[in-house]
Write an enzyme that holds these catalytic residues in place. Structure first.
Site, PDB file in Angstrom:
ATOM      1  N   ASP A 108       0.817  -1.211   0.000  1.00  0.00           N
ATOM      2  CA  ASP A 108       0.000   0.000   0.000  1.00  0.00           C
ATOM      3  C   ASP A 108       0.857   1.270   0.000  1.00  0.00           C
ATOM      4  OD1 ASP A 108       0.946  -0.421   2.581  1.00  0.00           O
ATOM      5  OD2 ASP A 108      -1.018  -0.621   3.490  1.00  0.00           O
TER       6      ASP A 108
ATOM      7  N   ASN B 296      -7.759  -2.993  14.069  1.00  0.00           N
ATOM      8  CA  ASN B 296      -9.153  -3.133  13.630  1.00  0.00           C
ATOM      9  C   ASN B 296      -9.320  -4.248  12.591  1.00  0.00           C
ATOM     10  OD1 ASN B 296      -7.964  -2.061  11.374  1.00  0.00           O
ATOM     11  ND2 ASN B 296      -9.307  -0.285  11.186  1.00  0.00           N
TER      12      ASN B 296
ATOM     13  N   HIS C 256      -7.504  -4.553   9.812  1.00  0.00           N
ATOM     14  CA  HIS C 256      -7.142  -4.210   8.442  1.00  0.00           C
ATOM     15  C   HIS C 256      -5.880  -4.937   8.002  1.00  0.00           C
ATOM     16  CE1 HIS C 256      -4.652  -0.434   9.677  1.00  0.00           C
ATOM     17  NE2 HIS C 256      -3.805  -1.331   9.233  1.00  0.00           N
TER      18      HIS C 256
ATOM     19  N   GLU D 299      -9.700  -1.626   4.899  1.00  0.00           N
ATOM     20  CA  GLU D 299     -10.324  -1.300   6.178  1.00  0.00           C
ATOM     21  C   GLU D 299     -11.663  -2.033   6.313  1.00  0.00           C
ATOM     22  OE1 GLU D 299      -8.622   0.235   8.294  1.00  0.00           O
ATOM     23  OE2 GLU D 299      -7.894   2.208   7.692  1.00  0.00           O
TER      24      GLU D 299
HETATM   25  C1  GLP Z   1      -0.573   0.243   8.603  1.00  0.00           C
HETATM   26  C2  GLP Z   1      -0.252  -0.425   7.263  1.00  0.00           C
HETATM   27  C3  GLP Z   1      -0.535  -1.883   7.315  1.00  0.00           C
HETATM   28  C4  GLP Z   1       0.066  -2.416   8.596  1.00  0.00           C
HETATM   29  C5  GLP Z   1      -0.773  -1.967   9.738  1.00  0.00           C
HETATM   30  C6  GLP Z   1      -0.227  -2.307  11.115  1.00  0.00           C
HETATM   31  O1  GLP Z   1      -1.450   1.271   8.496  1.00  0.00           O
HETATM   32  N1  GLP Z   1      -0.911   0.168   6.129  1.00  0.00           N
HETATM   33  O2  GLP Z   1      -0.021  -2.525   6.167  1.00  0.00           O
HETATM   34  O3  GLP Z   1       0.101  -3.808   8.596  1.00  0.00           O
HETATM   35  O4  GLP Z   1      -1.125  -0.606   9.605  1.00  0.00           O
HETATM   36  O5  GLP Z   1       0.707  -1.373  11.493  1.00  0.00           O
HETATM   37  P1  GLP Z   1       1.603  -1.496  12.790  1.00  0.00           P
HETATM   38  O6  GLP Z   1       2.519  -2.630  12.525  1.00  0.00           O
HETATM   39  O7  GLP Z   1       2.312  -0.184  12.869  1.00  0.00           O
HETATM   40  O8  GLP Z   1       0.699  -1.759  13.915  1.00  0.00           O
END
Ligand code: GLP
Length: 241
Positions: free
Chosen positions: A67, A136, A138, A143
């Site tokens: 992403d 959440n 995702h 989302e």
């Molecule tokens: C982000 C990314 C995701 C990632 C997730 C968890 O927003 N777009 O690809 O897996 O959120 O992030 P974190 O590892 O900082 O909790």
């Protein structure tokens, strides 16, 4: 789904780095899907360590990141593209033209999403994709919602997702973009092998729900239950009790 509980986040990162290097050694033209976020930072650190000690040859590897933020140019400091350059790409001999990335600053975002889907397909699909999970549920920027876009698309980010990305934008929530571009769940599920990593107590509830057995668009990670080759790597704090 195979669940692994590692001794701690560092041991997990080390095991994952060993596995990825092994995959590259076994298949020099590996097509690899990659995540950003805070969770994979320890893994990228281990990758850098390995590439100093016993480098794998990445000259034929192709990568596709999950992403990117809309409105953020690839070279801008807050972009996931810059994050990846810092954390991994500058430290392995991957060819710049083998790095697949969504361009959040493209003038036609629909065309950009189509281009990305085509690029993944033209590479023969992803052999392995690494994923994190949002609190959440995702995956990438898929989302929770009444429906999920199957393919690469533009997504409105949840407030919690924007908040968790704040550090990339000088800790200022206002500067975190409101939209992202993301591979869709169908794009992700077409990878031949999936490895999801989660560490820390803040992820335990999400992991529990993912493993709970119900598939719902309200919890995108639950779609991983339909994939035949998923490994979930956890530290003790993220493990469902
Ligand atoms: C982000 C990314 C995701 C990632 C997730 C968890 O927003 N777009 O690809 O897996 O959120 O992030 P974190 O590892 O900082 O909790």
């Amino acid at each position: 789904m195979t669940i692994e509980i590692h001794e701690d986040a560092t041991a997990l990162a080390r095991a994952l780095a060993a596995r990825v290097c092994e995959a590259v050694d076994d298949r020099p033209n590996l097509v690899l899907g990659l995540p950003t976020g805070r969770t994979p930072l320890a893994f990228y650190e281990q990758m850098r360590r390995r590439s100093q000690e016993r480098p794998s040859d990445w000259s034929a590897v192709r990568t596709f990141n999950l992403d990117e933020f809309v409105g953020v140019a690839p070279g801008a400091p807050g972009s996931y593209r810059s994050y990846m350059q810092r954390e991994l790409f500058a430290h392995v001999n991957v060819r710049p033209d083998h790095i697949g990335f969504l361009n959040g600053a493209a003038s036609d975002l629909d065309a950009e999403c189509e281009r990305y889907e085509r690029a993944i397909a033209d590479a023969g699909g992803m052999d392995l994709i690494l994923l994190g999970i949002g609190g959440n549920g995702h995956i990438g920027f898929n989302e929770p919602g009444r429906t999920l876009a199957a393919r690469t698309h533009r997504a409105r980010l949840e407030p919690s997702t924007r908040a968790s990305n704040r550090a990339l934008f000088g800790d200022s929530l206002d500067r975190v973009p409101v939209d992202g571009l993301s591979m869709g769940m169908a794009t992700i599920l077409q990878a031949r092998r999936v490895v999801l990593i989660a560490t820390g107590a803040t992820k335990a509830a999400a992991v529990r729900r993912m493993l709970g057995g119900s598939i719902t668009t309200e919890f995108p990670a639950s779609f991983l239950l339909v994939h035949p080759d998923v490994t979930v790597m956890l530290d003790p704090a993220a493990s469902p009790r």
